[in-house]
Design a protein around this motif. Sequence first.
Motif, short mmCIF file in Angstrom:
data_model
loop_
_atom_site.label_atom_id
_atom_site.label_comp_id
_atom_site.label_asym_id
_atom_site.label_seq_id
_atom_site.Cartn_x
_atom_site.Cartn_y
_atom_site.Cartn_z
N SER A 340 54.01 63.66 56.88
CA SER A 340 53.55 64.81 56.09
C SER A 340 54.31 66.07 56.44
O SER A 340 54.52 66.95 55.60
CB SER A 340 52.04 65.03 56.30
N PHE A 341 54.72 66.18 57.69
CA PHE A 341 55.47 67.36 58.14
C PHE A 341 56.95 67.26 57.77
O PHE A 341 57.59 68.27 57.50
CB PHE A 341 55.31 67.52 59.65
N GLU A 342 57.46 66.03 57.76
CA GLU A 342 58.88 65.83 57.42
C GLU A 342 59.19 66.27 55.99
O GLU A 342 60.33 66.63 55.67
CB GLU A 342 59.25 64.35 57.57
N LYS A 343 58.19 66.27 55.14
CA LYS A 343 58.39 66.70 53.75
C LYS A 343 58.82 68.16 53.66
O LYS A 343 59.32 68.61 52.63
CB LYS A 343 57.11 66.46 52.95
N LEU A 344 58.59 68.90 54.74
CA LEU A 344 58.93 70.33 54.76
C LEU A 344 60.28 70.61 55.42
O LEU A 344 60.63 71.77 55.63
CB LEU A 344 57.84 71.12 55.50
N ASN A 345 61.03 69.57 55.73
CA ASN A 345 62.29 69.79 56.45
C ASN A 345 63.24 70.72 55.70
O ASN A 345 63.97 71.50 56.31
CB ASN A 345 62.99 68.46 56.73
N ASN A 346 63.26 70.62 54.39
CA ASN A 346 64.15 71.49 53.61
C ASN A 346 63.68 72.95 53.57
O ASN A 346 64.45 73.84 53.23
CB ASN A 346 64.31 70.96 52.18
N ASP A 347 62.42 73.15 53.90
CA ASP A 347 61.87 74.50 54.01
C ASP A 347 61.41 74.67 55.45
O ASP A 347 60.22 74.83 55.74
CB ASP A 347 60.70 74.67 53.03
N TYR A 348 62.37 74.64 56.36
CA TYR A 348 62.06 74.54 57.79
C TYR A 348 61.27 75.75 58.31
O TYR A 348 60.47 75.62 59.23
CB TYR A 348 63.33 74.34 58.61
N LYS A 349 61.45 76.91 57.71
CA LYS A 349 60.68 78.07 58.16
C LYS A 349 59.19 77.88 57.89
O LYS A 349 58.34 78.26 58.71
CB LYS A 349 61.20 79.34 57.51
N ALA A 350 58.88 77.30 56.74
CA ALA A 350 57.48 77.00 56.44
C ALA A 350 56.95 75.94 57.40
O ALA A 350 55.79 76.00 57.83
CB ALA A 350 57.35 76.51 55.00
#
Length: 392
Positions: A340-350
Amino acid sequence: MKDKLQKIGLVLGSAFLTLAFIEFLLAIPVYYFVKGNGNTFYSRPHLHWLFEEDPVLGFKAAPNLKKKNPPPPGLPNAPRRKMWFDLETDNNGFRYNDHLYGRKPPDEIRIFSLGGSTTFGAESPNKMTYPQQLEDLIHDPKIRVINAGVGGYRSIHLLKYYQKVIRNFEPDIITIYSGWNDFEDFIASYWEPKNPHGHALKSQFELAKIPFGNFSLVWGAGKLYYSFKGYNRTVSVGVDVDLQQKYLRKARSQVWQNEHRDNIQELISVAKADGVIPVLIIFPSPQFENASSEVKSYADQDINMAGNWDAFVIALRHIRSNLRVLAEENGIPLIDVNNSFEKLNNDYKAKFNLFVDRQHLTPKGNTVIAETMLDPIRNIIKQRKLRILNRS
């Protein structure tokens, strides 16, 4: 003779006054800025109030703690970790607000969340830790999710904690959130294989026992001694090239990896023998594979990675691989929370905003964990209920 005694007295008196003056100068920063401030990560050498030594476990969370303060303001960048402002433990040392007795009602399902500081969640109020949020999401008064996390616990502690304490409370399910401390403790000199008494809090307990330890001179000397011995596991500020290379070497070592795997395997076997369902958790982290130099540079500033991004990626890769193998070999559930956290890799600041440092989570980060675990845990609860029905 009289003159000689006077000279000795003068020397001793001068030495005493000099020490008293130094003590006064040191006492102000030590007590006001360090000992008086228990809310920062860097004031760890006096946290023995939060824990108790134990002859089997090494240490455990202290029972009947109650701290209620307004949440302190956060900081934009690491270390933004603010802890222990809203914290309660029950009479068993669990971070659980309800009463829990050893004898379980026949229609109750008990889920114990085993882990270290990330499970204990000192950065969040009791109600915002992921075990408590999970219990609230399940929303069934007959299903309890007990936060049995203890800061600093690695796999050997979880095994012994289950054997000595948890099994006495008739658990139905245990979730196992482990691996990070096995790696980081291995870097420090207090680490010994299979020894729960070599742990991240060792120097804190030792400092508390030093005679006249309330004097800042004695306390400071003791702290310096344990620092030279390599007993202080702290997060460095800024990039240290030598430490960076040490982290990389240790991350690849089979020693801590094998111990972690063996301890978790034994915990699984013991739990299954008790009729308990063990559940392995692939825990989240801000680090991810193939990150750009821009991401790593920002991580050094925002979550205090101190140049160790690559080392943690290597260590996490081994931990997650071992957990997947253990789940498959033992035929037990595995919940990949990290996905679930890996989905945010492209928005790493978030993504980084879900963490207070390179490991621990914000209350919002705990919410993501609880929401990710909800459906798998519901299915495991159904399995458990079926087992109980089949036995009756």
